[in-house]
Design an enzyme around this catalytic site. Structure first.
Site, mmCIF file in Angstrom:
data_model
loop_
_atom_site.group_PDB
_atom_site.id
_atom_site.type_symbol
_atom_site.label_atom_id
_atom_site.label_comp_id
_atom_site.label_asym_id
_atom_site.label_seq_id
_atom_site.Cartn_x
_atom_site.Cartn_y
_atom_site.Cartn_z
ATOM 1 N N HIS A 83 -13.758 2.228 7.958
ATOM 2 C CA HIS A 83 -12.860 1.177 7.458
ATOM 3 C C HIS A 83 -13.254 0.722 6.049
ATOM 4 O O HIS A 83 -13.351 -0.468 5.766
ATOM 5 C CB HIS A 83 -12.838 -0.013 8.414
ATOM 6 C CG HIS A 83 -11.481 -0.645 8.526
ATOM 7 N ND1 HIS A 83 -10.949 -1.103 9.698
ATOM 8 C CD2 HIS A 83 -10.544 -0.891 7.586
ATOM 9 C CE1 HIS A 83 -9.748 -1.624 9.488
ATOM 10 N NE2 HIS A 83 -9.484 -1.499 8.208
ATOM 11 N N ALA A 116 -4.459 1.906 8.292
ATOM 12 C CA ALA A 116 -3.939 0.566 8.574
ATOM 13 C C ALA A 116 -4.817 -0.166 9.583
ATOM 14 O O ALA A 116 -5.843 -0.752 9.210
ATOM 15 C CB ALA A 116 -2.492 0.669 9.072
ATOM 16 N N ARG A 117 -4.444 -0.115 10.855
ATOM 17 C CA ARG A 117 -5.163 -0.829 11.897
ATOM 18 C C ARG A 117 -5.386 0.088 13.091
ATOM 19 O O ARG A 117 -4.521 0.887 13.450
ATOM 20 C CB ARG A 117 -4.380 -2.064 12.353
ATOM 21 C CG ARG A 117 -4.424 -3.220 11.358
ATOM 22 C CD ARG A 117 -5.795 -3.872 11.331
ATOM 23 N NE ARG A 117 -5.846 -5.029 10.458
ATOM 24 C CZ ARG A 117 -6.182 -4.989 9.169
ATOM 25 N NH1 ARG A 117 -6.488 -3.836 8.594
ATOM 26 N NH2 ARG A 117 -6.227 -6.101 8.459
ATOM 27 N N GLY A 130 -11.604 1.867 3.203
ATOM 28 C CA GLY A 130 -10.531 2.140 2.248
ATOM 29 C C GLY A 130 -10.245 1.023 1.276
ATOM 30 O O GLY A 130 -9.968 1.252 0.110
ATOM 31 N N GLU A 146 -14.264 -1.079 16.734
ATOM 32 C CA GLU A 146 -15.078 -0.717 15.572
ATOM 33 C C GLU A 146 -16.474 -1.305 15.690
ATOM 34 O O GLU A 146 -16.606 -2.509 15.913
ATOM 35 C CB GLU A 146 -14.391 -1.192 14.282
ATOM 36 C CG GLU A 146 -13.055 -0.496 14.064
ATOM 37 C CD GLU A 146 -12.352 -0.897 12.770
ATOM 38 O OE1 GLU A 146 -12.800 -1.863 12.109
ATOM 39 O OE2 GLU A 146 -11.363 -0.243 12.411
ATOM 40 N N ILE A 156 0.833 -1.202 0.000
ATOM 41 C CA ILE A 156 0.000 0.000 0.000
ATOM 42 C C ILE A 156 0.868 1.252 0.000
ATOM 43 O O ILE A 156 0.638 2.179 -0.780
ATOM 44 C CB ILE A 156 -0.962 -0.007 1.203
ATOM 45 C CG1 ILE A 156 -1.962 -1.158 1.058
ATOM 46 C CG2 ILE A 156 -1.701 1.326 1.322
ATOM 47 C CD1 ILE A 156 -2.791 -1.417 2.312
#
Length: 306
Positions: free
Chosen positions: A280, A232-233, A282, A262, A153
């Site tokens: 989330h 990312a996370r 993306g 989440e 990415i």
């Protein structure tokens, strides 16, 4: 062979379910997203030979309760939700290909960069609330971008940034000088990036080393005009520290794609005007959904020789 599709996104795709059905006749899915607990997952996976798994946590307790399971095909790119050691111990194969959604995530990263630095999010919100305030922010061109992590990415982000002629600083566990020359990047320390970057973009896996790597001290070290992006996370940024940094003006703004929990529970954080927050999504472009899905199907069909 019995196949279970745990992830709702795959389950809701008519095209992917039909493609999976071309290889396997006995399939169950989770289109209604009813698997909320560990007990639900265990019940769903009973008698299943292979499964398509998304972000769901699959630990040794679940695996031990599903002795027929032979392969988990990962729908997505991160592996931190899977107990890889337990899978290895129990002889369960991992079907996974990295980079299948890299362009999708890289594009949304670029869109965050532009929206933050050009003040688009704040200006839009003000105008919707009746305030006409002309503030065009700064140009992305020529700015210093700090990337934490340099996988598929991040490399695609660098490619998309090429027309903007930015200086790219990269913090990464390993240094490949051939790659640095190819992509026109400079490896740098965390401290240098915090000090110099106009925008920081996170592309790290969530590990004990990366957990809360961006805390109060990190935000204090950044420019007051700087922005931070996490596609990312959740858990890599200390969200409480970020909230304080945004409230006090320690940094100018942020964009979060991922949260420690989440959906996020901190309503005060997500209501901040200088924060862009998305659920989330993306890696979930139409193209990415299909690419990840076909990769899963390929791993399952190759394993079972279908």
């Amino acid at each position: 062979m019995k196949i279970a599709v745990i992830t709702p996104l795959f389950s809701r795709s008519t095209e992917l379910m039909q493609a999976l059905g071309n290889h396997f006749s006995d399939i169950k899915h989770n289109a209604d997203n009813t698997l909320k607990t560990k007990a639900d997952l265990i019940a769903f996976l009973q008698g299943v030979d292979g499964a398509v798994v998304g972000r769901e946590e699959i630990d040794d307790e679940i695996l031990s309760a599903c002795p027929q399971l032979k392969i988990l095909s990962r729908y997505g790119v991160g592996l931190d939700n899977l107990d890889l050691e337990a899978m290895k111990k129990r002889g369960i194969v991992l079907g996974w290909s990295g980079g299948t959604n890299s362009n999708s995530v890289a594009e949304i990263t670029l869109s965050f960069m532009l929206s933050l630095i050009r003040n688009l999010h704040i200006a839009t919100t003000l105008l919707k609330n009746g305030t006409w305030k002309v503030n065009g922010g700064s140009e992305l061109s020529g700015k210093t971008i700090g990337l934490f992590g340099f996988g598929n990415i991040a490399k695609r982000v660098v490619e998309l940034l090429a027309p903007f002629h930015c200086t790219i600083l990269v913090y990464n566990r390993t240094h490949d000088e051939a790659e640095a020359q190819k992509y026109g990047i400079t490896y740098a320390t965390k401290e240098r990036i915090l000090e110099e970057a106009d925008i920081i973009s996170i592309h790290l896996p969530l590990t004990p080393e990366s957990k809360n790597i961006f805390s109060a001290d990190a935000f204090k070290a950044m420019k007051k005009s700087a922005f931070i992006i996490n596609t990312a996370r959740g858990g890599i940024i200390d969200e409480e520290a970020l909230k304080v940094a945004l409230q006090t003006g320690e940094i100018a703004g942020a964009a979060l794609e991922a949260f420690a929990i989440e959906p996020p529970q901190d309503k005060e954080l997500i209501a901040l005007p200088n924060l862009i927050c998305t659920p989330h999504l993306g890696g979930n472009s139409k193209e990415s959904i299909l690419a990840m899905g076909y990769s899963c199907i390929e791993h399952l069909s190759s394993f079972f020789k279908h």
